[in-house]
Motif scaffolding. Sequence first.
Motif, short mmCIF file in Angstrom:
data_model
loop_
_atom_site.label_atom_id
_atom_site.label_comp_id
_atom_site.label_asym_id
_atom_site.label_seq_id
_atom_site.Cartn_x
_atom_site.Cartn_y
_atom_site.Cartn_z
N ASP A 199 0.82 -1.21 0.00
CA ASP A 199 0.00 0.00 0.00
C ASP A 199 0.85 1.26 0.00
O ASP A 199 0.45 2.30 -0.54
N ILE A 200 2.04 1.20 0.59
CA ILE A 200 2.93 2.37 0.64
C ILE A 200 3.31 2.80 -0.77
O ILE A 200 3.19 3.97 -1.15
N GLU A 204 2.45 6.10 -3.36
CA GLU A 204 3.53 6.92 -3.94
C GLU A 204 3.33 7.06 -5.44
O GLU A 204 3.57 8.12 -6.01
N VAL A 205 2.89 5.99 -6.11
CA VAL A 205 2.65 6.05 -7.55
C VAL A 205 1.54 7.05 -7.87
O VAL A 205 1.64 7.84 -8.81
N LYS A 206 0.49 7.04 -7.08
CA LYS A 206 -0.65 7.93 -7.34
C LYS A 206 -0.26 9.40 -7.23
O LYS A 206 -0.90 10.26 -7.82
N ILE A 230 1.14 -2.55 -10.90
CA ILE A 230 2.42 -2.99 -11.47
C ILE A 230 3.44 -1.87 -11.41
O ILE A 230 4.62 -2.09 -11.10
N ALA A 231 3.02 -0.65 -11.71
CA ALA A 231 3.95 0.48 -11.68
C ALA A 231 4.51 0.69 -10.28
O ALA A 231 5.66 1.12 -10.11
N SER A 232 3.72 0.36 -9.27
CA SER A 232 4.18 0.53 -7.90
C SER A 232 5.30 -0.44 -7.54
O SER A 232 6.08 -0.21 -6.63
N LYS A 233 5.38 -1.56 -8.30
CA LYS A 233 6.39 -2.57 -7.99
C LYS A 233 7.80 -2.07 -8.27
O LYS A 233 8.75 -2.51 -7.63
N SER A 258 2.26 -1.66 -22.13
CA SER A 258 2.89 -0.53 -22.81
C SER A 258 2.71 0.75 -22.00
O SER A 258 3.61 1.60 -21.94
N THR A 259 1.55 0.92 -21.35
CA THR A 259 1.32 2.09 -20.51
C THR A 259 2.25 2.09 -19.30
O THR A 259 2.82 3.12 -18.93
N VAL A 260 2.42 0.92 -18.69
CA VAL A 260 3.34 0.80 -17.56
C VAL A 260 4.77 1.11 -18.01
O VAL A 260 5.50 1.84 -17.33
N LEU A 261 5.16 0.58 -19.15
CA LEU A 261 6.52 0.83 -19.66
C LEU A 261 6.72 2.31 -19.95
O LEU A 261 7.81 2.87 -19.69
#
Length: 818
Positions: A199-200, A204-206, A230-233, A258-261
């Motif tokens: 959750d942390i 942070e990603v948001k 996935i981006a948070s990983k 592709s969006t994550v990349l």
Amino acid sequence: MDKSLDNNGNMGDALEDIVLSWTVSSVKDGKRMKEMPHTFCSNEEYVQCYKEPLIEETRSMILTSLNSLRTCQHYGLLGISKEKTSSFFLDIDPYCIDGVKHAARNGDIFLLSAFGPDSLPVENDGVFAMAIDISPNEYLCKSFHVITKGDVTTGEFKYAFFLCNITTNARIWKTLHHIKDNAIIGQILQPPLDNQRCDICTEEVKSSEPFDVLFNNELDRTQKGFAVRIASKIKCHHCQSLEILCGPRRSGKTRIISTVLESIISSQQNILVCAPSVHSFSSLSSYLLESMSGRAKTYDVLPAKRVGSAIILCDIEDELATSSNQIKELCIGYRLRELMPCMIWRCKIDGLISFLEGGFKEKAKEIEDKLKDKVGDRKDIMLQLLKQMLERKSSTLVTLLKTMWIYAPSHIFSEDVDKGMAALFESLDNLNSLVQNGGATEEDIRQTFNLGRVQSSKSSTLRTSIRRPSPRKNVSVNSIVVDMRLAKDECLKRLKYVARHITMFPFETDIESLKKYLIKETPVILTTPSCSFELLSLERTQIDLLIVEEASQIKECELLIPISIHSIRHVVLTGDQSRLGPISMNKVNENSGYGMSLFERLISQGSQKTLLTKQYKTHPLISYFPNNYFYKGRILNANGVSSNYLGSNLCHYGFINTDANKESAVIFSLLNIVVKAFKRKENLKLKVGVLCSWTETDIIGHMTDENANLNISIQSIHRIQEDQDFDFLIISTSAFPTDNTMIRCALSRARDYLWIVGDSTVIGKYVTWSDLIKDAKARGLFVDANKESKFPVIFEHGAFDVSNLDVLGCTLGLIACK
């Protein structure tokens, strides 16, 4: 039976050594494999359970080729020269390679034989040899290096038969022997039943600017939620995780990745993406190229595209085999060919700086000294010299720097460096314009570069001294000289700035060093599991996240290669559990579970997964049956997916019933209908596919496409696993496998039109085909061509009667009226 185990029951030898110790007769002795477990208690148990099946898989690959040796690609040998113990050079007969399509590469297994394909004895014998030390740039080389453990006598063997390539299996073998405990292995051995979410890092990603693209992109709620997770990983060091994303074709899996990349490229993080083959990156490559070029800082003098943030790490054979320009542009081989000429970039910058600061003056003095005692016209000699040298030096440098800007890792060019390069190009262009077209005279050039006055012969000097007074100390400088001096100083300033700020990029290095640099510095690496083996031996910036596309098609043991990269903490598996799984050459292995993918094993154990429930590109008439039959009606059609943008009144789906002996003729006629329907629509570029048996491939292949807008591809059902989509797809059911997964895979290839041709009385005996036929009848999409009294027999003795083609087209054209 050859000895594969040592005295302790361990397999310590390299796989290559085991294979080369075999004889032709021993290859035929296989082993019965135990069923693979689904959970494991230790790394040792996990690794050991794959070793014997891997040997048996390799044995089956070789045996398959031995059983059809007469049709194998082969080389005629002029001789075999011994280099050292168990090491030889094969000299190829250049007059016997006209029909050879195979280019020898490292890891190829050959059978050295004294007999040619036309004179092979029933019980053929020979010696196995493996090709090594072949340069990736060599093609159909006249000689290559092999190793063998057999008794090779010079002059005994006259032919080398290519059997298979064991590079991938050898890489798996080495990985199994050197695999270490890393953060993610435990999750594979004992997979959790729920996703481990931090959750942390999600919060942070948001709130992080580089990840804004996740929220601005047109993703639906499920897609966006998974993308954020996935981006948070990428920045999470609080836990390890294993995520699974499921969904049918065209449900947005590649769009999510592709969006994550795209967001990760912006944040300068490192990520590894694996797929079953290089061709599998076709869609993802298009997304990445568009994203990288779209997010580049745009200046008029800089190139419009920028692709340095991603590369495809692959073998040269995979690069040559692909027809996709998007894939080729990302391949590391292409990247190296573009960047190797740039290794002199620093020399060119230093050379131009030296030229502007004093090099041109020295060159001018040297020329004047040579012409000092010569009588002749020396009009504008310095002006012409400057024009030639400045144009050549500056244009070469600009070309090199632009190439670097396009293909080098983008992070070495900061926003300030981009501005500096743009300013450099503008200043060089300004200086060239002043020299070439600015009206500069010989005297202007001399004043700009402090060359002094013209040195001439004695007679001309005397006349000059009589005609002109001695120059005054304060000579007025015209505006052209002032402009050129300012432009020269500006160029020197920009040159020195660029040279100072792109020192991260290597210069004067060899191709291997450049390759290692690109692998280390490029944020996103796309590769196959086999080729990711190269990352294990390279010192690379830490990779935390591994994404696997089409994970359902990759054997678990092969996927261990990228997973064993020690720094990886998070793994994302994407795929469709209804798609075809990995193909095993050994049926015993396949039945024992050796060919199972990690994706399939985890889902079968009840691991939590995210299911995408919308499909965005398949016409609803086509998706109706697969959705209800294979996905229990859980997949919804996105808004607008049913719009007929191709502008044709042809029905999007139908089953055409016909006798088996007329099936090829019907397919031929359907292709004719497609050609006529889109004959005048030159603005459309459509892919038309036919899946049929090998026999029909030869027959239907005679059809030629006279329309540039139609790309007609006739394929065997054996190539169904290739990742291709078609606007139109015609499926022939004769000799079609009855396996549910194979049928499901075939139906998923069509986007807008799917026509199925077959004999309902034959295939109706099988449950899936029977249900498909019932569904077509219930929806009024079943056409019985056998009941048409005017149905012509246009196929006899392997030849078509083209004059009857229009009649058949009209008969079957009723499918367009539904």
